[in-house]
Write a protein that holds these residues in place. Structure first.
Motif, PDB file in Angstrom:
ATOM      1  N   LEU A   1       0.845  -1.043  -0.189  1.00 34.39           N
ATOM      2  CA  LEU A   1       0.093  -0.143   0.048  1.00 34.39           C
ATOM      3  C   LEU A   1       0.671   1.202   0.069  1.00 34.39           C
ATOM      4  O   LEU A   1       0.718   2.335  -0.691  1.00 34.39           O
ATOM      5  N   TRP A   2       1.850   1.282   0.931  1.00 32.13           N
ATOM      6  CA  TRP A   2       2.802   2.487   0.999  1.00 32.13           C
ATOM      7  C   TRP A   2       3.515   2.696  -0.274  1.00 32.13           C
ATOM      8  O   TRP A   2       3.671   3.650  -0.761  1.00 32.13           O
ATOM      9  N   ASN A   3       3.859   1.523  -0.946  1.00 35.20           N
ATOM     10  CA  ASN A   3       4.798   1.954  -2.455  1.00 35.20           C
ATOM     11  C   ASN A   3       3.743   2.524  -3.531  1.00 35.20           C
ATOM     12  O   ASN A   3       4.435   2.698  -4.681  1.00 35.20           O
ATOM     13  N   ARG A   4       2.427   2.442  -3.244  1.00 35.98           N
ATOM     14  CA  ARG A   4       1.624   2.970  -4.374  1.00 35.98           C
ATOM     15  C   ARG A   4       1.020   4.278  -3.984  1.00 35.98           C
ATOM     16  O   ARG A   4       0.125   4.794  -4.308  1.00 35.98           O
ATOM     17  N   GLY A   5       1.671   4.883  -3.042  1.00 34.08           N
ATOM     18  CA  GLY A   5       1.503   6.450  -2.757  1.00 34.08           C
ATOM     19  C   GLY A   5       0.600   6.473  -1.608  1.00 34.08           C
ATOM     20  O   GLY A   5      -0.026   7.772  -1.364  1.00 34.08           O
TER      21      GLY A   5
END
Length: 138
Positions: free
Chosen positions: A24-28
């Motif tokens: 989730l974090w890596n998708r902004g």
């Protein structure tokens, strides 16, 4: 988007929680990880758009709308002004109330890192968790 991942301290599987959070974090997205006994738990729930639960036990299949109502009562979501979308990662798949609940949006044979990778690959095709939904006009 803002996600809260609710840890289940009885399960002690931080690796899968971390894999979901990293995805989730890596998708902004903004991602919070809390257990339901944290002091700021209710405030963060109100602040987030999405709630992510990880349920790993032998009877983790969600059987009815009663299960969602139980989550809503437990997390005191009846009084929230913004509707929360819930994603439940269970041993046999991913459920969500984004469409009529309980609706399984993805099937697992067994919840593990490989199945999560498969789910994340599938969800990328539909931009389910991406905040950057840019379109280019050329």
């Amino acid at each position: 988007m803002k996600y809260i991942i609710i840890e289940n301290k009885e399960q002690h599987d931080d690796e899968l929680h971390d894999d979901i959070a990293d995805f989730l974090w890596n998708r902004g997205n903004e991602v919070f990880i809390r257990n339901n006994t944290a002091i700021d738990f209710q405030n963060i729930i109100k602040y987030c758009n999405y709630i992510v639960l990880l349920i790993q036990n032998s009877s983790s299949e969600l059987h009815s709308e009663r299960d969602l109502k139980g989550f809503i009562r437990f997390f005191e979501l009846e009084n929230c002004q913004n509707k929360k979308t819930i994603f439940v990662f269970s041993n046999n798949g991913v459920y969500s109330n984004a469409i009529p609940f309980p609706h399984k949006i993805f099937h697992f044979e067994q919840l593990n890192k490989n199945e999560l990778i498969h789910f994340f690959s599938w969800s990328n095709k539909f931009n389910l968790f991406n905040t950057n939904k840019e379109t280019t006009n050329q």
